[in-house]
Scaffold this active site. Structure first.
Site, mmCIF file in Angstrom:
data_model
loop_
_atom_site.group_PDB
_atom_site.id
_atom_site.type_symbol
_atom_site.label_atom_id
_atom_site.label_comp_id
_atom_site.label_asym_id
_atom_site.label_seq_id
_atom_site.Cartn_x
_atom_site.Cartn_y
_atom_site.Cartn_z
ATOM 1 N N LYS A 93 12.834 -10.655 48.434
ATOM 2 C CA LYS A 93 11.653 -9.930 47.968
ATOM 3 C C LYS A 93 10.725 -10.898 47.230
ATOM 4 C CE LYS A 93 10.309 -7.569 44.475
ATOM 5 N NZ LYS A 93 8.881 -7.945 44.550
ATOM 6 N N GLU A 98 16.979 -17.667 36.855
ATOM 7 C CA GLU A 98 16.112 -18.776 36.427
ATOM 8 C C GLU A 98 14.924 -18.139 35.724
ATOM 9 O OE1 GLU A 98 16.979 -21.826 36.849
ATOM 10 O OE2 GLU A 98 18.657 -21.482 38.214
HETATM 11 O O1 TXE Z 1 7.121 -11.633 36.596
HETATM 12 P P1 TXE Z 1 8.390 -10.784 36.956
HETATM 13 P P2 TXE Z 1 5.723 -11.125 36.078
HETATM 14 C C1 TXE Z 1 7.060 -15.187 33.238
HETATM 15 C C2 TXE Z 1 5.690 -15.423 32.670
HETATM 16 C C3 TXE Z 1 4.968 -14.182 33.041
HETATM 17 C C4 TXE Z 1 6.069 -13.169 32.851
HETATM 18 C C5 TXE Z 1 5.889 -11.911 33.609
HETATM 19 O O2 TXE Z 1 5.745 -15.520 31.273
HETATM 20 O O3 TXE Z 1 3.873 -13.930 32.222
HETATM 21 O O4 TXE Z 1 7.222 -13.815 33.330
HETATM 22 O O5 TXE Z 1 5.492 -12.192 34.943
HETATM 23 C C6 TXE Z 1 10.388 -8.842 40.582
HETATM 24 N N1 TXE Z 1 14.116 -5.506 39.462
HETATM 25 N N2 TXE Z 1 7.268 -15.770 34.547
HETATM 26 O O6 TXE Z 1 5.749 -9.782 35.446
HETATM 27 O O7 TXE Z 1 8.165 -9.343 36.696
HETATM 28 C C7 TXE Z 1 8.907 -8.947 40.845
HETATM 29 O O8 TXE Z 1 8.507 -7.979 41.785
HETATM 30 C C8 TXE Z 1 14.054 -6.438 40.425
HETATM 31 C C9 TXE Z 1 8.087 -16.922 34.572
HETATM 32 O O9 TXE Z 1 4.766 -11.275 37.155
HETATM 33 O O10 TXE Z 1 9.543 -11.418 36.317
HETATM 34 C C10 TXE Z 1 8.811 -10.386 41.338
HETATM 35 O O11 TXE Z 1 9.244 -10.462 42.698
HETATM 36 N N3 TXE Z 1 13.004 -7.243 40.595
HETATM 37 C C11 TXE Z 1 8.412 -17.369 35.898
HETATM 38 C C12 TXE Z 1 9.822 -11.104 40.456
HETATM 39 O O12 TXE Z 1 10.699 -10.080 39.981
HETATM 40 C C13 TXE Z 1 11.972 -7.132 39.752
HETATM 41 C C14 TXE Z 1 7.656 -16.985 37.065
HETATM 42 C C15 TXE Z 1 9.224 -11.842 39.258
HETATM 43 O O13 TXE Z 1 8.399 -10.960 38.542
HETATM 44 C C16 TXE Z 1 11.966 -6.167 38.716
HETATM 45 C C17 TXE Z 1 6.912 -15.752 36.913
HETATM 46 C C18 TXE Z 1 13.101 -5.337 38.583
HETATM 47 N N4 TXE Z 1 13.197 -4.413 37.618
HETATM 48 C C19 TXE Z 1 6.728 -15.214 35.670
HETATM 49 N N5 TXE Z 1 10.811 -6.276 38.043
HETATM 50 C C20 TXE Z 1 9.298 -18.539 36.068
HETATM 51 N N6 TXE Z 1 10.347 -18.647 35.286
HETATM 52 O O14 TXE Z 1 9.054 -19.376 36.920
HETATM 53 C C21 TXE Z 1 10.086 -7.254 38.626
HETATM 54 N N7 TXE Z 1 10.790 -7.765 39.674
#
Ligand code: TXE
Length: 494
Positions: free
Chosen positions: A185, A260
């Site tokens: 996903k 991660e």
């Molecule tokens: O990422 P999410 P978001 C950090 C960064 C950012 C914050 C939020 O600080 O501002 O996270 O970003 C999926 N069950 N990073 O909200 O939600 C979602 O659909 C299963 C750090 O955009 O963590 C996407 O595919 N899956 C970072 C993925 O998780 C779920 C990179 C990441 O989204 C879910 C990105 C759930 N309940 C953001 N909720 C890094 N470490 O590289 C969401 N997803």
């Protein structure tokens, strides 16, 4: 005006459907989510808003495909991954343009980093799986223990929006190479390149059902994947809060988990460093991909004697970075991923001011002329004067914002560097080997770069400590994660 959203009609060609059992299919519920182009602030595509029924269909297809995929010789699976890599490489320009449009990142970065790295992920794990060996423990003359490493079955890869295809393939490649079938996903914010990638699978010889892509939001599509009884392991990259939520769902079901997560990475600049290398690389480690990389250094600690010179040079260079249309090769800084994220990063800059920080440069929404007039642009910001324990110094901002702190001694630098809940990456700039070794020993991080940043070798373990995650990916670690060790004890008959 940055921050606003405008809707424009979407054509069928811009629809990202699910890829299940070797075919593109619309979501069972028939609904789609808008996909925004960060550089214009407009909807340019739509993505399947999947739910439980789509996840079920993908998991069933993966279950059906598993027995034959597992039985293929490793060499044959590797050949398919290499065929995928060849096709991706041949279409580098198309994929780079799609990645740049979906994320807002400069096309030059997508061309030089994102897509080539996705190609490398596929080739690397195709080769690695063929060299993967297991242990043998000869216990006595008549007893032999050996370890079998068997694929798990159906596994999930949930990836974020900042490095979409790079991280999607970082999960998919080792999982497939080890003989698993995958339900992936991608982030609903950046679904484009995973969809294009799925389109290469048939011609590369990947049997239907071996890789399935289910699009949609985290709660509606991601969570049912994590909870699905067929899914034996979840590899996730994203925010720390989301990681905790996924652990809460998958943990009690005893699924293998690799998380991660975020970071608040320290960069330690000692006064005996190579100044030019330190300042040039810190500029990159602060602002590459608009600071939207989990490995970006966001807290830069500079030793007293060097502080003023380093600050002035970093600020001068940050101010010269070109914020512009991501499609323009002259652009250094593209757009932030979403209007919400743009507001979040600006909110942190306001907070930094309230917490006593001074914004030395940048931090302003940038209005560009022409097609990018509505894009989510922000000039790169350097902040100083923050206390190390204030919220701006402690929380992940994930944007083009870096803060500077002054330190006197090595002990103080390491203590400050370790003073957050995160522990993903760290960087040390020094000319002293002894100092570097001491810092490496004491820094709480999964990765420490000494006199460099982002130099990656795919064989090395990758992951964080503390709230930056659990588990390691990369090299053998990934192949171990995507296999289950079974010990076999053989006794010769007397
Ligand atoms: O990422 P999410 P978001 C950090 C960064 C950012 C914050 C939020 O600080 O501002 O996270 O970003 C999926 N069950 N990073 O909200 O939600 C979602 O659909 C299963 C750090 O955009 O963590 C996407 O595919 N899956 C970072 C993925 O998780 C779920 C990179 C990441 O989204 C879910 C990105 C759930 N309940 C953001 N909720 C890094 N470490 O590289 C969401 N997803």
């Amino acid at each position: 005006m940055a921050g606003a959203r405008e809707e424009t009609p979407v054509s069928d060609a811009d629809r990202c459907d699910n890829f299940i059992d070797g075919r593109f299919v619309p979501p069972a519920g028939g609904s789609y989510l808008p996909v925004w182009e960060p550089a214009t602030g407009r909807v340019y595509a739509e993505v399947a808003a999947s739910g439980r029924a789509d996840v079920d269909a993908a998991c069933q297809a993966a279950e059906r495909a598993f027995p034959s995929w597992r039985e293929l010789p490793t060499e044959r699976r590797a050949a398919v991954l290499n065929a995928l890599a060849d096709r991706l490489e041949a279409q580098l320009e198309r994929f780079a343009a799609a990645e740049s449009k979906d994320t807002g990142k400069p096309i030059t970065l997508a061309r030089a980093v994102d897509i080539p790295r996705a190609v490398s992920n596929l080739r690397f794990f195709a080769a690695a799986a063929q060299h993967f060996a297991t242990e043998c423990h000869p216990t006595s003359a008549d007893v032999l223990n050996y370890t079998l490493r068997q694929p798990l079955g159906v596994v999930a890869g949930i990836s974020p929006w900042n490095l979409p295809l790079y991280l999607f393939t970082w999960k998919v490649a080792p999982a497939l190479a080890a003989g698993n079938c995958v339900v992936g996903k991608p982030s609903e914010l950046t679904p484009r390149t995973a969809t294009l990638f799925a389109g290469l699978c048939g011609e590369a010889g990947l049997p239907p059902g071996v890789l399935n892509v289910v699009h949609g939001s985290g709660p509606d599509a991601g969570e049912p994947i994590c909870a699905h009884p067929s899914v034996r392991a979840v590899s996730f990259t994203g925010g720390t809060k989301t990681g905790a939520r996924i652990a809460g769902v998958a943990g009690p079901l005893f699924k293998k988990l690799s998380l991660e997560l975020g970071g608040k990475n320290p960069v330690l600049v000692f006064d005996d460093c190579d100044f030019e290398a330190a300042v040039a690389t810190t500029l990159r480690s602060s602002f590459s991909n608009q600071g939207e990389i989990c490995l970006c250094g966001s807290r830069v600690f500079v030793q007293d004697a060097l502080y003023d010179r380093f600050r002035d040079e970093l600020v001068a260079r940050a101010a010269r970075l070109v914020v512009g249309d991501p499609a323009d090769p002259a652009t250094d800084q593209g757009a932030l991923i979403s209007t919400e994220h743009h507001a979040k990063v600006r909110g942190y800059l306001d907070l930094a001011r309230r917490e006593g920080g001074t914004i030395l440069c940048g931090g302003q929404p940038v209005s560009l002329p022409g097609r990018c007039a509505g894009g989510w642009f922000l000039s790169p910001a350097v902040v100083e004067g923050l206390a190390p324990d204030c919220r701006t110094s402690q929380e992940e901002i994930f944007g083009p914002v870096v803060s500077l702190y002054r330190f006197r001694t090595e002990e103080e630098a390491v203590r400050l560097a370790n003073g957050t809940a995160y522990g993903l990456a760290s960087v040390v700039w020094t000319g002293s080997l002894d100092r570097a070794h001491r810092a490496v020993r004491d820094l709480q991080a999964g990765i420490t770069w000494v006199n460099c940043w982002m130099l990656r070798d795919l064989r090395t373990p990758f992951g964080g400590v503390k709230q930056s995650g659990v588990g390691r990916e990369g090299g053998w670690e990934a192949l171990r994660f995507f296999t289950e060790a079974k010990n076999v004890c053989l006794k010769l008959s007397s």
